[in-house]
Structure formats: structure tokens, C-alpha cells
Design a protein around this motif. Sequence first.
Motif, PDB file in Angstrom:
ATOM      1  N   PHE A   1      25.176  49.289  40.105  1.00  0.00           N
ATOM      2  CA  PHE A   1      25.646  47.975  40.517  1.00  0.00           C
ATOM      3  C   PHE A   1      26.972  48.101  41.255  1.00  0.00           C
ATOM      4  N   ILE A   2      27.908  48.842  40.670  1.00  0.00           N
ATOM      5  CA  ILE A   2      29.219  49.046  41.299  1.00  0.00           C
ATOM      6  C   ILE A   2      29.049  49.793  42.617  1.00  0.00           C
ATOM      7  N   GLY A   3      28.148  50.780  42.641  1.00  0.00           N
ATOM      8  CA  GLY A   3      27.939  51.563  43.853  1.00  0.00           C
ATOM      9  C   GLY A   3      27.411  50.740  45.004  1.00  0.00           C
ATOM     10  N   ARG A   4      26.396  49.922  44.767  1.00  0.00           N
ATOM     11  CA  ARG A   4      25.818  49.167  45.872  1.00  0.00           C
ATOM     12  C   ARG A   4      26.717  48.013  46.330  1.00  0.00           C
ATOM     13  N   LEU A   5      27.703  47.642  45.503  1.00  0.00           N
ATOM     14  CA  LEU A   5      28.687  46.641  45.910  1.00  0.00           C
ATOM     15  C   LEU A   5      29.779  47.251  46.774  1.00  0.00           C
ATOM     16  N   GLY A   6      29.777  48.589  46.905  1.00  0.00           N
ATOM     17  CA  GLY A   6      30.802  49.267  47.687  1.00  0.00           C
ATOM     18  C   GLY A   6      32.121  49.400  46.957  1.00  0.00           C
ATOM     19  N   LEU A   7      32.072  49.374  45.632  1.00  0.00           N
ATOM     20  CA  LEU A   7      33.299  49.414  44.835  1.00  0.00           C
ATOM     21  C   LEU A   7      33.488  50.737  44.099  1.00  0.00           C
ATOM     22  N   ALA A   8      32.596  51.702  44.326  1.00  0.00           N
ATOM     23  CA  ALA A   8      32.655  52.949  43.570  1.00  0.00           C
ATOM     24  C   ALA A   8      33.922  53.757  43.875  1.00  0.00           C
ATOM     25  N   GLY A   9      34.532  53.528  45.028  1.00  0.00           N
ATOM     26  CA  GLY A   9      35.725  54.286  45.393  1.00  0.00           C
ATOM     27  C   GLY A   9      37.010  53.794  44.763  1.00  0.00           C
ATOM     28  N   PHE A  10      36.953  52.673  44.052  1.00  0.00           N
ATOM     29  CA  PHE A  10      38.160  52.119  43.428  1.00  0.00           C
ATOM     30  C   PHE A  10      38.189  52.470  41.945  1.00  0.00           C
ATOM     31  N   GLU A  11      39.336  52.903  41.465  1.00  0.00           N
ATOM     32  CA  GLU A  11      39.480  53.333  40.074  1.00  0.00           C
ATOM     33  C   GLU A  11      39.677  52.132  39.159  1.00  0.00           C
ATOM     34  N   PRO A  12      38.809  51.946  38.142  1.00  0.00           N
ATOM     35  CA  PRO A  12      38.979  50.827  37.202  1.00  0.00           C
ATOM     36  C   PRO A  12      40.276  50.980  36.408  1.00  0.00           C
ATOM     37  N   SER A  13      40.937  49.871  36.162  1.00  0.00           N
ATOM     38  CA  SER A  13      42.115  49.901  35.285  1.00  0.00           C
ATOM     39  C   SER A  13      41.702  49.880  33.827  1.00  0.00           C
ATOM     40  N   VAL A  14      40.535  49.282  33.550  1.00  0.00           N
ATOM     41  CA  VAL A  14      39.980  49.227  32.194  1.00  0.00           C
ATOM     42  C   VAL A  14      38.471  49.351  32.289  1.00  0.00           C
ATOM     43  N   SER A  15      37.878  50.179  31.436  1.00  0.00           N
ATOM     44  CA  SER A  15      36.425  50.234  31.266  1.00  0.00           C
ATOM     45  C   SER A  15      36.145  50.071  29.785  1.00  0.00           C
ATOM     46  N   SER A  16      35.260  49.140  29.447  1.00  0.00           N
ATOM     47  CA  SER A  16      35.067  48.837  28.033  1.00  0.00           C
ATOM     48  C   SER A  16      33.634  48.404  27.757  1.00  0.00           C
ATOM     49  N   GLY A  17      33.307  48.330  26.495  1.00  0.00           N
ATOM     50  CA  GLY A  17      31.995  47.870  26.063  1.00  0.00           C
ATOM     51  C   GLY A  17      32.114  46.991  24.843  1.00  0.00           C
ATOM     52  N   HIS A  18      31.076  46.205  24.615  1.00  0.00           N
ATOM     53  CA  HIS A  18      31.118  45.257  23.501  1.00  0.00           C
ATOM     54  C   HIS A  18      29.695  44.857  23.135  1.00  0.00           C
ATOM     55  N   LEU A  19      29.443  44.712  21.837  1.00  0.00           N
ATOM     56  CA  LEU A  19      28.157  44.205  21.370  1.00  0.00           C
ATOM     57  C   LEU A  19      28.262  42.704  21.127  1.00  0.00           C
TER      58      LEU A  19
END
Length: 408
Positions: A251-269
Motif C-alpha cells: 500500500f505504501i509502495g504504490r502510493l509512492g511513499l516508500a522512500g520516506f522514513e516513518p517517524s512511528v510504526s506501530s500495531g494494535h489489536l
Amino acid sequence: MSSERAAEDNQQAAEDHRPVWDVVVVGAGPAGASAAHAAACTGRRVLLLEKAELPRYKTCGGGIIGPSRDALPPGFELPLRDRVHAVTFTLNGRLTRTRRSKNMLFGLINRPEFDAGLVESAKDAGATVRTGVTVSRVEQHGTEVPDRRTVAVVLGDGEVVLARAVVGADGSSGRIGAHVGVKLDQVDLGLESEIPVPATVAEDWAGRVLLDWGPMPGSYGWVFPKGDTLTVGVISARGEGAATKRYLEDFIGRLGLAGFEPSVSSGHLTRCRADDSPLSRGRVLVCGDAAGLLEPWTREGISFALRSGRLAGEWAVRVAEAHDAVDARRQALNYAFAIKAGLGVEMGVGRRMLSVFSRRPGLVHAAVTGFRPAWHAFAKITRGTTTLGEIVRTHSVARRALEAFDRG
């Protein structure tokens, strides 16, 4: 021995004169802060406990729809990062269609600011707030409980806090939900990245969100713009962890955003309650995520947290005033009835919509992008002028269509 006995007597005397709060709320998210605010507005002695220091990050898209806005404390100023007037819909990256509205559909916030603001509103109403406090258990019988009108909240360091009523808003895996015996019917995994982007990219997304109907049954992704940051996430049923992670990466790749470094990556149930799940036990009520209250299709939880929290705070005051177990039980049942009559109905329709969406995402996409009444219904729901349950109840076409899908 006499000095030791005197010390024991003094300790017992101090314990016998421990302050008893009218209402203790565990968890300072939107549900807990709303409960504390509602209870404190009645003039009762309210204590709000939170294990983290505020502000703190929460995995959440941060969309504030109409029902959320309408449930906010009076005078609360939303710390909006953007105002949404357009929605782009895609079907697993294909069939892109953007729908626009002259009026704002919903707003976008960052949870740390939003949650901290709600806690401040509770404090302004008279609630006392303690952060950095963990709750190990709740007792309604035993040596820590001085009488039948009192609940003992035992903290992680052994301190005992006494209350006439307790509201659990400590999340779907918290101590209070376990004490009440909350039963869960649907568990989903959400993954999210906060991606800082250049001004040129942020400008392209301003005022517009993206909703992508995903590759796994019941899954979808989103892009929510918040100034110089895009909140990008996906959600699907638990048990599809590897596929969900792959969906987010694609999803991030096809939006053209893969080159930007996330400030936060997280998960939640996220966890939805079963229909027969309890909402109380004795003088303890649960609300928000702790009760498994959220919309099953979109997994939207903020409006459910705010609305159930306010109800929990109001009914907790009535529980606190109850002089015996029978009256306390009556008030707790009234709280459960209020939840089921409103939020419960919305959840029921949401479950049915999730079933339709899981089987026929293409049909949902075609309806909301190509059938004007469906788009208008979407817009009205997000603005808060109606609910999904109200649409099904009052519109015969929508009701018959949903009934047809229920029959397969």
C-alpha cells in the motif's frame, strides 16, 4: 511488643480512615476521560488513573466523525490537523474514484494532543488525575474491602484506592475488563505508520483522505493527512499478520511513499464485544475498548469511546449512590440497557455490513462511488446527521438490500 502493637493499631486506624472516592476511573483515553468528566460534572469526588505519562502515542487513524464531535465536553476545542472535504476510494489499488463535499465530512487529530485535552477537561470539571499508576486488580470482597458499598482498586505498588464505583476504561486487554468478564467476538490487527512528507506531497493530500478496500476479506487501508505527516494504515482479521504486513508495505509502495522514513510504526489489536458480553460486575462498569465497544465494519472506536464513557460516568454516579447490592445492580443494568439501545444497535448493523463487505468489497466500492444515495449516506454518517443503524431502520431500500445479503 507494646510499641509494635501501637504501630499496628495506628496503621489500622489510618486504613480505616482512608478516603473513599465516589468514582474511580481506570484509563485516561477518550472513554476514561469522558467518564471522569461526566462524573465530576455532578460534583462527586472523582479520581482518574492512567498508567502512562501524558501525552502518549496511540495507534489510531485519528478521524473525528460527527458522533465523536457531538459527544465532546462542552467548549472543547478540537486540535484539528486537517478538515476532510474529499475521499478517494480504491479497490485494492484499482478503480480510483474521488468524491467531494462542499461541507466538511470529518476532522483529523493526533491522539496525544486529543487525549491530553480531554484529560484537561476532566480536571477542569473537578476530577483528580494520577498518571504513571498501574492497576494490578480490583476487589469487591475480601480483606481490602471495608464494606459492601466499597470497591478496592489495588495498585501495582500495593497501594489500595477505595471507591463507591469504578469505571474500567483501560483498553481491551486491561485488568478491569478481565474482572468484569468481557467476552470478545471479533479481533482485528491494525498496522500504522506516521510518515513525515515534504510540503509538496502534503499539499497534494490536504483536505483529502484515501480509503482502499483491501485484498483480504474485511480488510481496508487508509491515508489520513495531518499537516506535514501522513497517517497510513491497514486493518484485517487477526491471524493474517504476515499478509497484513505485506498489504501495508504494498500500500505504501504504490502510493509512492516508500522512500520516506516513518517517524512511528506501530500495531494494535481491536476487539469487539460479543452480544452477551457483560458491561458490569457489582459496582464496576466498563466502557470503550475495555468493553469491546467499537464499530465492527470500520473498527471506528473514538465515537464509541466518547459516548460510552459519558454514559459510564453518569451511571457510575448512580451506582456510587446505591446503598445496597440490589440498587447497585439496578443502576448497572440501566447502564447496560442504555449502551445496548444505542451503540449496540449500531454494532449490530456494523456486523452485518462487515459480512457484506467481506464477501463483496467490489459491490461496496461500486455503490459508494457510483450510486449517489450511497455516497450521501456515507457523508451523512461521517458528519453525524444520521447513523448506519438509522439508515437501515428508516430506508426500506437499504433495509431490503441488507436483508437480501443476510440471506446470502
